[in-house]
Design an enzyme around this catalytic site. Structure first.
Site, PDB file in Angstrom:
ATOM      1  N   ASP A 237       0.727  -0.604  -0.338  1.00 31.37           N
ATOM      2  CA  ASP A 237       0.099   0.346  -0.231  1.00 31.37           C
ATOM      3  C   ASP A 237       1.147   0.843  -0.222  1.00 31.37           C
ATOM      4  O   ASP A 237       0.035   2.135  -0.368  1.00 31.37           O
ATOM      5  CB  ASP A 237      -1.041   0.397   1.169  1.00 31.37           C
ATOM      6  CG  ASP A 237      -2.094  -0.888   1.387  1.00 31.37           C
ATOM      7  OD1 ASP A 237      -3.406  -0.796   0.881  1.00 31.37           O
ATOM      8  OD2 ASP A 237      -1.903  -2.499   0.997  1.00 31.37           O
ATOM      9  N   ASN A 247       1.922  -2.252   4.286  1.00 34.21           N
ATOM     10  CA  ASN A 247       0.317  -3.229   3.575  1.00 34.21           C
ATOM     11  C   ASN A 247      -0.370  -4.187   4.527  1.00 34.21           C
ATOM     12  O   ASN A 247      -0.331  -3.987   5.718  1.00 34.21           O
ATOM     13  CB  ASN A 247       1.940  -4.693   3.120  1.00 34.21           C
ATOM     14  CG  ASN A 247       0.703  -5.934   1.810  1.00 34.21           C
ATOM     15  OD1 ASN A 247      -0.074  -4.909   0.748  1.00 34.21           O
ATOM     16  ND2 ASN A 247       0.764  -6.520   1.771  1.00 34.21           N
TER      17      ASN A 247
END
Length: 346
Positions: A237, A247
């Site tokens: 992310d 993440n």
């Protein structure tokens, strides 16, 4: 201008999103006809995955432009600040959200006139979506070279077509390897508490006919010790300038286990997920979500009333645990602080 993939459909008038909260039991769709409806869809995880969130926000920006349209360009730019703010305040960790919104805002200001601006913004949102597909396929091609015929790959969360506009990042690598004729098997961990691995990754891979085995999160270490796992591939992310990776919660645990067992741990992410303005993982805001995601499962309560809950949606994996970062520009190895910068100098 129209676009249709597994994750989303842009009809020219509305953004239609597959409701990822309902998969795999039901395939339902949510229609968004305003920027606020797109914001709610992002916030409520109708759509999730950093690239998919970014593209959805771009189309939300287009819908907002139509709602806010006035003939005076400067007044229009001012009104669009509100649209951007509403969309930006949905999910704080995924950097693609801010990347896409900044790109849309920059395009608006660069265009510099009111005539034709709505069409121009729609075209830019389409470009973001189409580029994501091409980027994912490039990530897949580079990443597939890291996998050998017969490998079994452990995945965490869902970094597939559903997390992007199409094709996927981590699952894109697996797809590309399979397309090359390699026999690849996947162990997908369930990814509590939202079960993206069990609900989404398993569903997506089965649709593609790719060999997938579902395991619970606490089985990954033992699976590694038994020699069942050859590589780990996850999405991201946000990637900090030093290579730290934010993440889905549980990624850090998998990375530590992979390190312990000498298994390569790969991160598949587009350059739009790399945030050179964020020095380390300590600077990444970590979203915390509602406690019912932990106390309930499948709509049923599984914990005592009133129990305290800690529910971070993401964690940060230290750069030293990451074997390589697979991008659309190639595979990046340590030292990340030096080599990630080079991606943006080319």
């Amino acid at each position: 201008m129209k676009l249709k993939t597994m994750t989303m459909e842009w009809t020219g008038d509305e953004l239609i999103l597959i409701d990822q909260r309902k998969i795999p039991l039901v395939e339902e769709y949510v229609s968004c006809k305003s920027y606020k409806e797109v914001a709610v869809a992002i916030k409520d995880m109708v759509v999730r995955g950093a690239p998919a969130i970014g593209a959805s926000a771009a189309f939300g920006y287009v819908l907002g432009a139509r709602e806010m349209f006035v003939e005076d360009f400067n007044a229009f730019v001012k009104k669009m600040e509100e649209v951007k703010e509403v969309l930006a305040n949905t999910r704080p960790t995924a950097v693609n959200l801010f990347w896409a919104l900044n790109r849309m805002e920059d395009s608006l200001k660069k265009y510099g006139k009111i005539e034709g601006i709505l069409e121009y913004l729609e075209e830019e949102a389409m470009n973001i979506a189409k580029e994501d597909i091409e980027v994912n396929k490039a990530i897949g091609r580079y990443g597939a070279e890291l996998l050998k015929d017969g490998d079994t790959v452990l995945t965490h969360c869902n970094a597939g077509a559903l997390a992007t506009v199409d094709y996927g990042t981590a699952l894109g690598v697996i797809r590309a390897a399979v397309e090359q004729g390699k026999k690849i098997k996947v162990f997908a961990d369930e990814t509590r508490p939202y079960l993206q691995g069990a609900r989404l990754t398993a569903w997506e891979l089965m649709k593609d006919g790719i060999d997938v085995t579902l395991i619970s999160d606490n089985m990954s270490g033992w699976s590694m010790k038994l020699g069942k796992i050859n590589a780990v591939i996850v999405g991201a992310d946000r990637v900090a300038a030093n290579g730290d990776v934010a993440n889905k919660i549980g990624t850090y645990m998998v990375a530590v286990l992979a390190k312990r067992h000498g298994i390569p741990f790969y991160v598949a992410a587009p350059t739009s997920t790399i945030d050179l303005n964020t020095k380390t993982g300590k600077d990444i805001p970590i979203e915390e979500r509602k406690h019912t995601e932990v106390t309930h499962c499948g709509g049923k309560q599984i914990a005592p009333d009133g129990v305290k809950v800690f529910n971070p949606a993401f964690d940060v994996t230290d750069a030293e645990l990451v074997t390589a970062i697979i991008t659309e520009k190639g595979v990046v190895y340590p030292p990340y602080e030096e080599n990630l910068k080079k991606l943006f100098e080319e």
